[in-house]
Design a protein around this motif. Structure first.
Motif, PDB file in Angstrom:
ATOM      1  N   GLN B 110       0.813  -1.220   0.000  1.00 46.20           N
ATOM      2  CA  GLN B 110       0.000   0.000   0.000  1.00 46.20           C
ATOM      3  C   GLN B 110       0.845   1.268   0.000  1.00 46.20           C
ATOM      4  OE1 GLN B 110      -3.377   0.202   2.413  1.00 46.20           O
ATOM      5  NE2 GLN B 110      -4.015  -1.888   2.034  1.00 46.20           N
ATOM      6  N   GLY B 111       2.159   1.119  -0.049  1.00 49.41           N
ATOM      7  CA  GLY B 111       3.018   2.294  -0.097  1.00 49.41           C
ATOM      8  C   GLY B 111       3.119   3.042   1.213  1.00 49.41           C
ATOM      9  N   ILE B 112       2.849   2.336   2.321  1.00 46.42           N
ATOM     10  CA  ILE B 112       2.978   2.978   3.631  1.00 46.42           C
ATOM     11  C   ILE B 112       4.460   2.987   4.005  1.00 46.42           C
ATOM     12  CG2 ILE B 112       2.371   2.865   6.085  1.00 46.42           C
ATOM     13  CD1 ILE B 112      -0.084   3.396   4.472  1.00 46.42           C
ATOM     14  N   VAL B 130      -2.657   6.277  15.250  1.00 44.74           N
ATOM     15  CA  VAL B 130      -1.518   5.885  14.413  1.00 44.74           C
ATOM     16  C   VAL B 130      -1.571   6.709  13.128  1.00 44.74           C
ATOM     17  CG1 VAL B 130      -0.483   4.024  13.044  1.00 44.74           C
ATOM     18  CG2 VAL B 130      -1.308   3.565  15.358  1.00 44.74           C
ATOM     19  N   MET B 131      -0.467   7.336  12.829  1.00 42.30           N
ATOM     20  CA  MET B 131      -0.353   8.119  11.597  1.00 42.30           C
ATOM     21  C   MET B 131       0.594   7.393  10.653  1.00 42.30           C
ATOM     22  SD  MET B 131      -0.708  10.968   9.775  1.00 42.30           S
ATOM     23  CE  MET B 131      -1.073  12.437  10.733  1.00 42.30           C
ATOM     24  N   GLY B 132       0.143   7.214   9.425  1.00 42.84           N
ATOM     25  CA  GLY B 132       1.008   6.630   8.406  1.00 42.84           C
ATOM     26  C   GLY B 132       1.193   7.595   7.259  1.00 42.84           C
ATOM     27  N   LEU B 133       2.253   7.410   6.528  1.00 39.96           N
ATOM     28  CA  LEU B 133       2.462   8.188   5.307  1.00 39.96           C
ATOM     29  C   LEU B 133       2.381   7.240   4.124  1.00 39.96           C
ATOM     30  CD1 LEU B 133       5.297  10.689   6.253  1.00 39.96           C
ATOM     31  CD2 LEU B 133       2.870  11.175   5.874  1.00 39.96           C
ATOM     32  N   ARG B 134       1.429   7.516   3.248  1.00 39.07           N
ATOM     33  CA  ARG B 134       1.206   6.648   2.095  1.00 39.07           C
ATOM     34  C   ARG B 134       1.723   7.333   0.835  1.00 39.07           C
ATOM     35  NH1 ARG B 134      -3.781   5.277   2.971  1.00 39.07           N
ATOM     36  NH2 ARG B 134      -3.470   3.088   3.405  1.00 39.07           N
ATOM     37  N   HIS B 135       2.613   6.649   0.130  1.00 42.83           N
ATOM     38  CA  HIS B 135       3.144   7.174  -1.128  1.00 42.83           C
ATOM     39  C   HIS B 135       2.024   7.205  -2.146  1.00 42.83           C
ATOM     40  CE1 HIS B 135       6.752   7.278  -4.008  1.00 42.83           C
ATOM     41  NE2 HIS B 135       6.885   8.271  -3.182  1.00 42.83           N
ATOM     42  N   ARG B 136       1.941   8.277  -2.916  1.00 38.77           N
ATOM     43  CA  ARG B 136       0.896   8.358  -3.938  1.00 38.77           C
ATOM     44  C   ARG B 136       0.970   7.161  -4.890  1.00 38.77           C
ATOM     45  NH1 ARG B 136      -2.215  12.622  -4.768  1.00 38.77           N
ATOM     46  NH2 ARG B 136      -1.736  14.565  -3.717  1.00 38.77           N
ATOM     47  N   SER B 137      -0.182   6.575  -5.209  1.00 38.87           N
ATOM     48  CA  SER B 137      -0.180   5.349  -6.013  1.00 38.87           C
ATOM     49  C   SER B 137       0.413   5.588  -7.397  1.00 38.87           C
ATOM     50  CB  SER B 137      -1.597   4.794  -6.135  1.00 38.87           C
ATOM     51  OG  SER B 137      -2.460   5.775  -6.666  1.00 38.87           O
TER      52      SER B 137
END
Lengths: 79, 142
Positions: B110-112, B130-137
């Motif tokens: 998921q690009g987290i 919980v904070m995650g950072l997701r890379h743009r798909s």
């Protein structure tokens, strides 16, 4: 089997409605069951029916109603 | 100016969960080790056991963190084994989320790229964010 499931739900599910009278298909999460209390229900079902839920059955849908729980227990006890 | 208009390459993903400490206390009383070993790693159990009075609260916070992480990871179908999401402590006592096995694979998929956790307790309640950072798909595909 339904009566035993309802007893377990009454003791572990922390429902906001009476587990003895809730409809077989009513959504237990809507009736107050939290993610943590669903774990308690799962462990109590395992103890009560002498079964173990495999990973593939660890999903919300398996514990979302009395009917769904009964179907899962029937599948596990038939194996 | 053009730089200022660029879209961020990372998008925040947030999960939150609230657990009643009395629920954990009840689970411990009724299921004991079965409960502990099904949900928590050996290190989480060892840390929580260091204080008998704090144990239910520590476990409640950890369960909340696991559920909050699941809300960030958004698994489809099956739940993830809760032990694959571990709350670890740094040498300074800060808590972090460490993913194992299928949970780590799902985060990659998921690009987290990073997770951060924060807890709070008040009386019978434990909450975790919980904070995650997701890379743009679209960036991940390139």
């Amino acid at each position: 089997m339904n009566e035993k499931i309802r007893t377990i739900l009454k003791e572990h599910g922390r429902l906001t409605v009476d587990a003895n009278t809730i409809d077989d298909n009513a959504d237990l999460y809507q009736a107050g069951m939290t993610s943590h209390s669903s774990v308690n229900v799962m462990l109590a079902l395992e103890g009560g029916f002498d079964v173990e839920f495999p990973d593939r059955m660890l999903k919300r849908a398996v514990f979302e109603s009395v009917a769904a729980i009964r179907a899962a227990i029937e599948e596990l006890t038939a194996a | 100016m053009a730089e200022a208009l660029q879209r961020p390459r990372w998008l925040p993903a947030v999960g939150i969960d609230l657990v009643q400490v009395c629920d954990v206390q009840q689970a411990l009383s009724q299921h004991g080790d079965v409960y502990l070993k099904r949900l928590y790693t050996s290190d989480e159990i060892e840390y929580s056991r260091r204080s008998a009075s704090e144990m239910p609260r520590r476990l409640a916070a950890r369960f909340a963190a696991k559920e909050a992480t699941l809300k960030v990871l958004r698994p489809t179908g099956h739940w993830l084994d809760w032990r694959l999401i571990e709350v670890t402590r740094t040498e300074h006592g800060h808590c972090e989320i460490e993913l194992h096995g299928a949970a780590a694979a799902l985060a990659d998929e998921q690009g987290i790229g990073a997770l951060s956790v924060s807890f709070s307790h008040e009386n019978d309640l434990a909450v975790a964010v919980v904070m995650g950072l997701r890379h743009r798909s679209e960036d991940r595909k390139s």
